[in-house]
Design a protein around this motif. Structure first.
Motif, PDB file in Angstrom:
ATOM      1  N   SER A   9      14.990 -65.748 -15.960  1.00  0.00           N
ATOM      2  CA  SER A   9      14.468 -65.724 -17.323  1.00  0.00           C
ATOM      3  C   SER A   9      15.553 -66.199 -18.288  1.00  0.00           C
ATOM      4  O   SER A   9      15.253 -66.780 -19.333  1.00  0.00           O
ATOM      5  N   HIS A  10      16.821 -65.947 -17.941  1.00  0.00           N
ATOM      6  CA  HIS A  10      17.932 -66.369 -18.783  1.00  0.00           C
ATOM      7  C   HIS A  10      19.087 -66.788 -17.886  1.00  0.00           C
ATOM      8  O   HIS A  10      19.429 -66.080 -16.927  1.00  0.00           O
ATOM      9  N   GLN A  11      19.642 -67.955 -18.183  1.00  0.00           N
ATOM     10  CA  GLN A  11      20.764 -68.479 -17.409  1.00  0.00           C
ATOM     11  C   GLN A  11      21.870 -68.878 -18.384  1.00  0.00           C
ATOM     12  O   GLN A  11      21.625 -69.666 -19.302  1.00  0.00           O
ATOM     13  N   VAL A  12      23.053 -68.325 -18.147  1.00  0.00           N
ATOM     14  CA  VAL A  12      24.215 -68.720 -18.950  1.00  0.00           C
ATOM     15  C   VAL A  12      25.159 -69.491 -18.044  1.00  0.00           C
ATOM     16  O   VAL A  12      25.466 -69.044 -16.930  1.00  0.00           O
ATOM     17  N   THR A  13      25.605 -70.647 -18.493  1.00  0.00           N
ATOM     18  CA  THR A  13      26.486 -71.469 -17.672  1.00  0.00           C
ATOM     19  C   THR A  13      27.531 -72.145 -18.541  1.00  0.00           C
ATOM     20  O   THR A  13      27.362 -72.259 -19.764  1.00  0.00           O
ATOM     21  N   GLN A  14      28.594 -72.580 -17.894  1.00  0.00           N
ATOM     22  CA  GLN A  14      29.629 -73.286 -18.641  1.00  0.00           C
ATOM     23  C   GLN A  14      29.364 -74.778 -18.606  1.00  0.00           C
ATOM     24  O   GLN A  14      28.806 -75.310 -17.628  1.00  0.00           O
ATOM     25  N   MET A  15      29.781 -75.460 -19.657  1.00  0.00           N
ATOM     26  CA  MET A  15      29.637 -76.908 -19.753  1.00  0.00           C
ATOM     27  C   MET A  15      30.203 -77.571 -18.499  1.00  0.00           C
ATOM     28  O   MET A  15      31.267 -77.194 -18.012  1.00  0.00           O
ATOM     29  N   SER A  87      21.288 -76.646 -24.063  1.00  0.00           N
ATOM     30  CA  SER A  87      20.853 -75.275 -24.373  1.00  0.00           C
ATOM     31  C   SER A  87      19.459 -75.320 -24.984  1.00  0.00           C
ATOM     32  O   SER A  87      19.239 -75.988 -26.008  1.00  0.00           O
ATOM     33  N   ALA A  88      18.514 -74.625 -24.354  1.00  0.00           N
ATOM     34  CA  ALA A  88      17.112 -74.677 -24.767  1.00  0.00           C
ATOM     35  C   ALA A  88      16.307 -73.734 -23.891  1.00  0.00           C
ATOM     36  O   ALA A  88      16.813 -73.185 -22.919  1.00  0.00           O
ATOM     37  N   MET A  89      15.036 -73.557 -24.267  1.00  0.00           N
ATOM     38  CA  MET A  89      14.072 -72.934 -23.361  1.00  0.00           C
ATOM     39  C   MET A  89      13.463 -74.047 -22.521  1.00  0.00           C
ATOM     40  O   MET A  89      13.053 -75.082 -23.058  1.00  0.00           O
ATOM     41  N   TYR A  90      13.378 -73.823 -21.223  1.00  0.00           N
ATOM     42  CA  TYR A  90      12.780 -74.795 -20.319  1.00  0.00           C
ATOM     43  C   TYR A  90      11.492 -74.187 -19.758  1.00  0.00           C
ATOM     44  O   TYR A  90      11.498 -73.096 -19.187  1.00  0.00           O
ATOM     45  N   PHE A  91      10.401 -74.913 -19.947  1.00  0.00           N
ATOM     46  CA  PHE A  91       9.098 -74.443 -19.499  1.00  0.00           C
ATOM     47  C   PHE A  91       8.577 -75.327 -18.372  1.00  0.00           C
ATOM     48  O   PHE A  91       8.616 -76.543 -18.460  1.00  0.00           O
ATOM     49  N   CYS A  92       8.069 -74.680 -17.357  1.00  0.00           N
ATOM     50  CA  CYS A  92       7.345 -75.347 -16.291  1.00  0.00           C
ATOM     51  C   CYS A  92       5.856 -75.214 -16.593  1.00  0.00           C
ATOM     52  O   CYS A  92       5.421 -74.189 -17.146  1.00  0.00           O
ATOM     53  N   ALA A  93       5.081 -76.222 -16.246  1.00  0.00           N
ATOM     54  CA  ALA A  93       3.637 -76.165 -16.434  1.00  0.00           C
ATOM     55  C   ALA A  93       2.964 -76.801 -15.230  1.00  0.00           C
ATOM     56  O   ALA A  93       3.556 -77.646 -14.545  1.00  0.00           O
ATOM     57  N   PRO A 108       6.626 -68.578 -18.388  1.00  0.00           N
ATOM     58  CA  PRO A 108       7.268 -67.843 -19.482  1.00  0.00           C
ATOM     59  C   PRO A 108       8.563 -68.472 -19.964  1.00  0.00           C
ATOM     60  O   PRO A 108       9.076 -68.103 -21.023  1.00  0.00           O
ATOM     61  N   GLY A 109       9.101 -69.423 -19.188  1.00  0.00           N
ATOM     62  CA  GLY A 109      10.301 -70.127 -19.613  1.00  0.00           C
ATOM     63  C   GLY A 109      11.583 -69.551 -19.053  1.00  0.00           C
ATOM     64  O   GLY A 109      11.655 -68.381 -18.667  1.00  0.00           O
ATOM     65  N   THR A 110      12.594 -70.414 -19.004  1.00  0.00           N
ATOM     66  CA  THR A 110      13.969 -70.007 -18.711  1.00  0.00           C
ATOM     67  C   THR A 110      14.813 -70.396 -19.917  1.00  0.00           C
ATOM     68  O   THR A 110      14.827 -71.560 -20.317  1.00  0.00           O
ATOM     69  N   ARG A 111      15.502 -69.410 -20.466  1.00  0.00           N
ATOM     70  CA  ARG A 111      16.417 -69.695 -21.576  1.00  0.00           C
ATOM     71  C   ARG A 111      17.759 -70.107 -20.997  1.00  0.00           C
ATOM     72  O   ARG A 111      18.407 -69.305 -20.321  1.00  0.00           O
TER      73      ARG A 111
END
Lengths: 115, 111
Positions: A9-15, A87-93, A108-111
């Motif tokens: 649901s949420h992913q934090v990563t480094q550049m 950096s964004a919300m990514y939605f699959c459909a 529901p998206g991945t932030r």
């Protein structure tokens, strides 16, 4: 009621790091899509996928992005070397097929947060 | 290039106060126009598909209509739970059926 699911649901990563976003589309659907929504902006099309190949992609979907359906249920979006602007919300459909089956059902998206 | 413009950007209504949201579009050939509801931090939730001018669809307090240049989402006697962002999107012929979205109308219904 069948639904599209996404992980995480949420992913934090480094550049510069690689990320893989995962989606499980609705089980009898055959057409799959990725969209993204930067905070406060429109939902934007990235890529469409059918029959194990990309059917269309936007200008955003450059060589850093790839999609894959590794098995009968999952659909993934990979970003090879993340940038701050990813950096964004990514939605699959996903959508079905046949006459009138035009509507897409979104997960529901991945932030994704790139630091 | 397909374009979708929604107005107003934001709308505040009292509970029970009916209103309409507008979606203007330009598209090379309209296959379908879609309305979605989006709650904060969530994915778009499908509401309606409209295919041709003159078509109308209804669901509870919502009614969507379509002309050759725009669509309206009418909200009758809204309730606080109708508060959300309403998104309009178009799908063109000759495409892989991807959606082009507008910026949305953020609706707030006050009790």
């Amino acid at each position: 009621e069948p639904e599209v699911t996404q992980t995480p649901s949420h992913q934090v990563t480094q550049m510069g790091q690689e990320v893989i976003l995962r989606c499980v589309p609705i089980s009898n659907h055959l057409y799959f899509y990725w969209y993204r929504q930067i905070l406060g902006q429109k939902v934007e099309f990235l890529v469409s996928f059918y029959n194990n190949e990309i059917s269309e992609k936007s200008e955003i979907f450059d060589d850093q992005f790839s999609v894959e359906r590794p098995d009968g249920s999952n659909f993934t979006l990979k970003i090879r070397s993340t940038k701050l602007e990813d950096s964004a919300m990514y939605f699959c459909a996903s959508r079905g097929q046949g006459a009138g089956a035009y509507e897409q059902y979104f997960g529901p998206g991945t932030r994704l947060t790139v630091t | 290039e397909d374009q979708v413009t929604q107005s107003p950007e934001a709308l505040r209504l009292q509970e029970g106060e009916s209103s309409s949201l507008n979606c203007s579009y330009t598209v090379s050939g309209l296959r379908g126009l879609f309305w979605y509801r989006q709650d904060p931090g969530k994915g778009p939730e499908f509401l309606f598909t409209l295919y041709s001018a003159g078509e109308e669809k209804e669901k509870e307090r919502l009614k969507a209509t379509l002309t050759k240049k725009e669509s309206f989402l009418h909200i009758t006697a809204p309730k606080p739970e109708d508060s959300a962002t309403y998104l309009c999107a178009v799908q063109a012929y000759g495409s892989a059926r991807q959606l082009t979205f507008g910026s949305g109308t953020q609706l707030t219904v006050l009790p």
